[in-house]
Design a protein around this motif. Structure first.
Motif, PDB file in Angstrom:
ATOM      1  N   GLY A 176       0.789  -1.222   0.000  1.00 60.19           N
ATOM      2  CA  GLY A 176       0.000   0.000   0.000  1.00 60.19           C
ATOM      3  C   GLY A 176       0.821   1.271   0.000  1.00 60.19           C
ATOM      4  O   GLY A 176       0.298   2.351   0.281  1.00 60.19           O
ATOM      5  N   VAL A 177       2.134   1.164  -0.331  1.00 64.07           N
ATOM      6  CA  VAL A 177       2.988   2.352  -0.398  1.00 64.07           C
ATOM      7  C   VAL A 177       3.572   2.467  -1.806  1.00 64.07           C
ATOM      8  O   VAL A 177       3.367   1.602  -2.649  1.00 64.07           O
ATOM      9  CB  VAL A 177       4.120   2.287   0.660  1.00 64.07           C
TER      10      VAL A 177
ATOM     11  N   ILE B  69      -1.938  -1.352   8.519  1.00 61.23           N
ATOM     12  CA  ILE B  69      -1.521  -0.132   9.239  1.00 61.23           C
ATOM     13  C   ILE B  69      -1.722   1.100   8.374  1.00 61.23           C
ATOM     14  O   ILE B  69      -2.236   2.131   8.845  1.00 61.23           O
ATOM     15  CB  ILE B  69      -0.039  -0.252   9.669  1.00 61.23           C
ATOM     16  N   VAL B  70      -1.320   1.000   7.100  1.00 62.98           N
ATOM     17  CA  VAL B  70      -1.447   2.150   6.194  1.00 62.98           C
ATOM     18  C   VAL B  70      -2.923   2.537   6.019  1.00 62.98           C
ATOM     19  O   VAL B  70      -3.277   3.724   6.008  1.00 62.98           O
ATOM     20  CB  VAL B  70      -0.804   1.850   4.825  1.00 62.98           C
ATOM     21  N   GLN B  71      -3.798   1.524   5.903  1.00 65.20           N
ATOM     22  CA  GLN B  71      -5.224   1.803   5.729  1.00 65.20           C
ATOM     23  C   GLN B  71      -5.819   2.472   6.955  1.00 65.20           C
ATOM     24  O   GLN B  71      -6.676   3.343   6.847  1.00 65.20           O
ATOM     25  CB  GLN B  71      -5.976   0.498   5.436  1.00 65.20           C
ATOM     26  N   GLN B  72      -5.374   2.054   8.147  1.00 59.70           N
ATOM     27  CA  GLN B  72      -5.974   2.559   9.383  1.00 59.70           C
ATOM     28  C   GLN B  72      -5.292   3.813   9.934  1.00 59.70           C
ATOM     29  O   GLN B  72      -5.961   4.729  10.414  1.00 59.70           O
ATOM     30  CB  GLN B  72      -5.950   1.450  10.448  1.00 59.70           C
ATOM     31  N   TYR B  73      -3.965   3.845   9.844  1.00 64.08           N
ATOM     32  CA  TYR B  73      -3.224   4.945  10.489  1.00 64.08           C
ATOM     33  C   TYR B  73      -2.439   5.822   9.502  1.00 64.08           C
ATOM     34  O   TYR B  73      -1.837   6.822   9.924  1.00 64.08           O
ATOM     35  CB  TYR B  73      -2.248   4.384  11.524  1.00 64.08           C
TER      36      TYR B  73
ATOM     37  N   VAL C 299       5.808   5.088  12.785  1.00 66.21           N
ATOM     38  CA  VAL C 299       5.853   4.967  14.249  1.00 66.21           C
ATOM     39  C   VAL C 299       5.892   3.496  14.658  1.00 66.21           C
ATOM     40  O   VAL C 299       6.696   3.096  15.518  1.00 66.21           O
ATOM     41  CB  VAL C 299       4.637   5.668  14.890  1.00 66.21           C
ATOM     42  N   ALA C 300       5.032   2.671  14.047  1.00 66.34           N
ATOM     43  CA  ALA C 300       4.988   1.242  14.385  1.00 66.34           C
ATOM     44  C   ALA C 300       6.315   0.560  14.077  1.00 66.34           C
ATOM     45  O   ALA C 300       6.796  -0.272  14.851  1.00 66.34           O
ATOM     46  CB  ALA C 300       3.854   0.557  13.618  1.00 66.34           C
TER      47      ALA C 300
ATOM     48  N   VAL D 269       0.561  -3.718  17.343  1.00 67.09           N
ATOM     49  CA  VAL D 269       0.982  -4.036  15.973  1.00 67.09           C
ATOM     50  C   VAL D 269       2.506  -4.074  15.883  1.00 67.09           C
ATOM     51  O   VAL D 269       3.077  -4.912  15.179  1.00 67.09           O
ATOM     52  CB  VAL D 269       0.410  -2.987  14.985  1.00 67.09           C
ATOM     53  N   ALA D 270       3.164  -3.160  16.604  1.00 68.86           N
ATOM     54  CA  ALA D 270       4.631  -3.124  16.606  1.00 68.86           C
ATOM     55  C   ALA D 270       5.201  -4.424  17.183  1.00 68.86           C
ATOM     56  O   ALA D 270       6.220  -4.925  16.701  1.00 68.86           O
ATOM     57  CB  ALA D 270       5.130  -1.922  17.411  1.00 68.86           C
ATOM     58  N   ILE D 271       4.534  -4.962  18.199  1.00 68.89           N
ATOM     59  CA  ILE D 271       4.975  -6.235  18.770  1.00 68.89           C
ATOM     60  C   ILE D 271       4.904  -7.334  17.715  1.00 68.89           C
ATOM     61  O   ILE D 271       5.815  -8.156  17.576  1.00 68.89           O
ATOM     62  CB  ILE D 271       4.118  -6.613  20.001  1.00 68.89           C
ATOM     63  N   THR D 272       3.824  -7.338  16.945  1.00 68.35           N
ATOM     64  CA  THR D 272       3.678  -8.339  15.880  1.00 68.35           C
ATOM     65  C   THR D 272       4.786  -8.195  14.843  1.00 68.35           C
ATOM     66  O   THR D 272       5.373  -9.191  14.399  1.00 68.35           O
ATOM     67  CB  THR D 272       2.307  -8.189  15.189  1.00 68.35           C
TER      68      THR D 272
END
Length: 537
Positions: free
Chosen positions: A26-27, A67-71, A78-79, A237-240
């Motif tokens: 998505g980038v 992440i891109v879709q939501q944040y 950041v994540a 999400v960062a943990i994942t």
């Protein structure tokens, strides 16, 4: 010289994959290459493996896209930064070996689930579907419902391009071991589609340039604004990302060790992966980890030192600066074909099928992790998969821990801690012997209480044999303490027999011996029975 050639070849191999992974995440396409350049350089320079090649991988596509879709891309930065810090901490605190304890069915389950999800994301480009301005849902079921709803918009030219691309990738290894099929497919198909548009008037095959504006330069480093709310939202999400990156990089390094006969430093590797994921997002990159396919390509082409990985990053940098504008002509359907092969190789369907023949508990973990990865997301899958695996593991341990009660004789032919090997030991009247075989932890503590409650009698002495107890946890200690306190109220003496050094140390530190008395801690069953006779008499 061998490292130079290996680095050039790996750089060429990494190019189409970096572009495809960037777009699928998505980038912009160049962000996949920027990741391969910066992260690849850092991982090779600082890593604990001589031949590891780092960069964007298919495993992260699903997470990054979500992440891109939501944040947005700011949230992704950041994540990734948080994940990088977590990876560094894992390495600093020597936790590299802990990652290897994640059950194999979980790894196979989420890897196969990611493969299915990647394939699903490419359906629109494979068939050239259009949705009339509607946004494609992020969830698996929503995607397929929209695909079926708009299947009438299929573009057969797109489908033909995808099929040809897959065919070229599949047959390339039969006549070329050095040049990757994905690169040959992209070059040939791009040239063919270009001339079809130029001379054939066929203008219905979308290319990268139709959707993206490509910047052929390294951007300046930008530190994103950090606030507690963003960190709090993105931390799970960062943990994942960190866990997945650690698993994939250490798995890749382990596979490489087996081929080159070396041994990597897992903690140093994690620190390097963390540094890469801290620095790369500052330049707009995406999460990176060790890539098995590119690492094996490096080894197979003569790579022996980190120099090959550094050269691979330099090659990609030169391509970005001087050849990247040509990427705008690459058909999206061709990249979809590349990712179809990536998802097929990633699926590991033969391993998945073989694991279905394993014990039911392993199959349960495998299927739950797979289904959760596909239907929900990887974060949920890993969390629930680990919880279920831990519960099933504890259940197995509980089943292996046995508690038996002996009230008459002990057969010394089956004993190892007795000093009288030729006669049976007779248990005196008003003495009971309990034997615990296996770990004495929170899952087993209540089992011991239930065994005693079922007997319902009140001897004068209870001997607890612990020669086969390898460790005890705080719940086990609490259970023993409660047992002794209850026994004292009923005027029953508790004696421990055959306690091993590790368990002995834990009991002594807890203050348990002050309650029971050191004279009631016996080295073997003979001494314990003699002590019991003294008490009874």
């Amino acid at each position: 010289m061998s490292d130079l050639m290996a680095g050039i070849i790996v750089g060429i191999v990494a190019l189409p994959l970096a572009i495809a992974f960037g777009i699928a995440s998505g980038v912009a396409p160049e962000k996949g290459i920027i990741t391969a350049i910066i992260a690849g350089f850092i991982i090779s320079l600082m890593g604990g493996s001589k031949v590891q090649i780092g960069g964007p991988t298919g495993a992260f596509i699903v997470i990054i896209y979500g992440i891109v879709q939501q944040y947005g891309e700011a949230g992704l930065i950041v994540a990734t930064l948080i994940a990088g810090v977590l990876l560094v901490l894992l390495g600093v605190f020597k936790l590299g070996a802990v990652i290897k304890f994640i059950p194999y069915p979980i790894i196979v389950g989420f890897t196969s689930g990611i493969a299915v999800t990647i394939f699903t994301t490419q359906i629109a480009d494979i068939f050239g579907l259009t949705f009339g301005g509607a946004k494609l849902p992020g969830d698996f079921i929503g995607k397929w419902l929209m695909y079926f709803e708009h299947f009438g918009t299929i573009n057969w030219w797109n489908t033909a391009v995808s099929i040809v691309s897959v065919f070229i990738i599949v047959i390339t290894p039969k006549f070329s071991k050095k040049i990757p099929g994905s690169l040959i497919a992209i070059v040939l198909v791009t040239v063919i589609v270009y001339f079809m548009k130029l001379y054939g008037g066929i203008d219905c095959i979308p290319t990268i340039g139709d959707r993206f504006t490509i910047n052929a330069e390294l951007p300046e480093a930008v530190v994103p604004p950090l606030n507690w709310a963003a960190i709090n939202d993105l931390f799970p999400v960062a943990i994942t990302i960190a866990v997945l990156g650690a698993i994939e990089s250490l798995l890749s390094a382990t596979v490489a060790d087996g081929v080159i006969g070396d041994r990597h430093d897992s903690n140093t590797e994690l620190i390097a992966q963390g540094a890469a994921n801290i620095i790369t997002p500052l330049f707009g990159g995406i999460p990176a980890t060790g890539a098995i396919a590119r690492t094996m390509t490096n080894i197979n082409n003569g790579g022996k030192t980190p120099v090959a990985g550094i050269i691979h990053a330099v090659v990609l940098l030169l391509i970005l600066l001087f050849l990247m504008p040509l990427a705008q002509y690459i058909p999206m359907a061709c990249l979809a074909g590349v990712l179809v092969i990536v998802s097929y190789n990633m699926s590991g369907w033969r391993v998945f099928k073989a694991l279905l023949k394993n014990p039911r508990a392993d199959v349960t973990v495998l299927l739950i992790t797979f289904i959760l990865t596909v239907i929900f997301d990887l974060t949920v899958a890993i969390e629930i998969g680990l919880v279920i695996a831990c519960i099933l593991f504890m259940k197995r341990v509980m089943e292996t821990t046995k508690i038996s009660v002996i009230t008459d004789e002990i057969n010394l032919h089956e004993e190892q801690d007795s000093s009288l090997p030729e006669e049976n030991l007779v248990i005196p009247k008003d003495v009971e012997v309990y034997e615990i075989s296996g770990p004495y932890f929170f899952g087993v503590a209540t089992k011991f209480e239930e065994t005693m409650a079922q007997l319902g009698d009140y001897p004068k002495v209870r001997i607890i044999r612990m020669r086969r107890v390898p460790f005890i946890d705080s719940t086990g200690i609490h259970n023993l303490t409660s047992l002794c306190e209850m026994s004292h109220k009923d005027k029953i003496t508790v004696i421990l027999s055959g306690v091993n050094p590790q368990v002995n140390e834990a009991l002594e530190k807890s203050g348990f011996y002050e309650l029971i008395g050191k004279e009631n801690i016996c080295p073997n069953i003979n001494v314990a029975l003699e002590r019991a006779k003294e008490i009874v008499e």
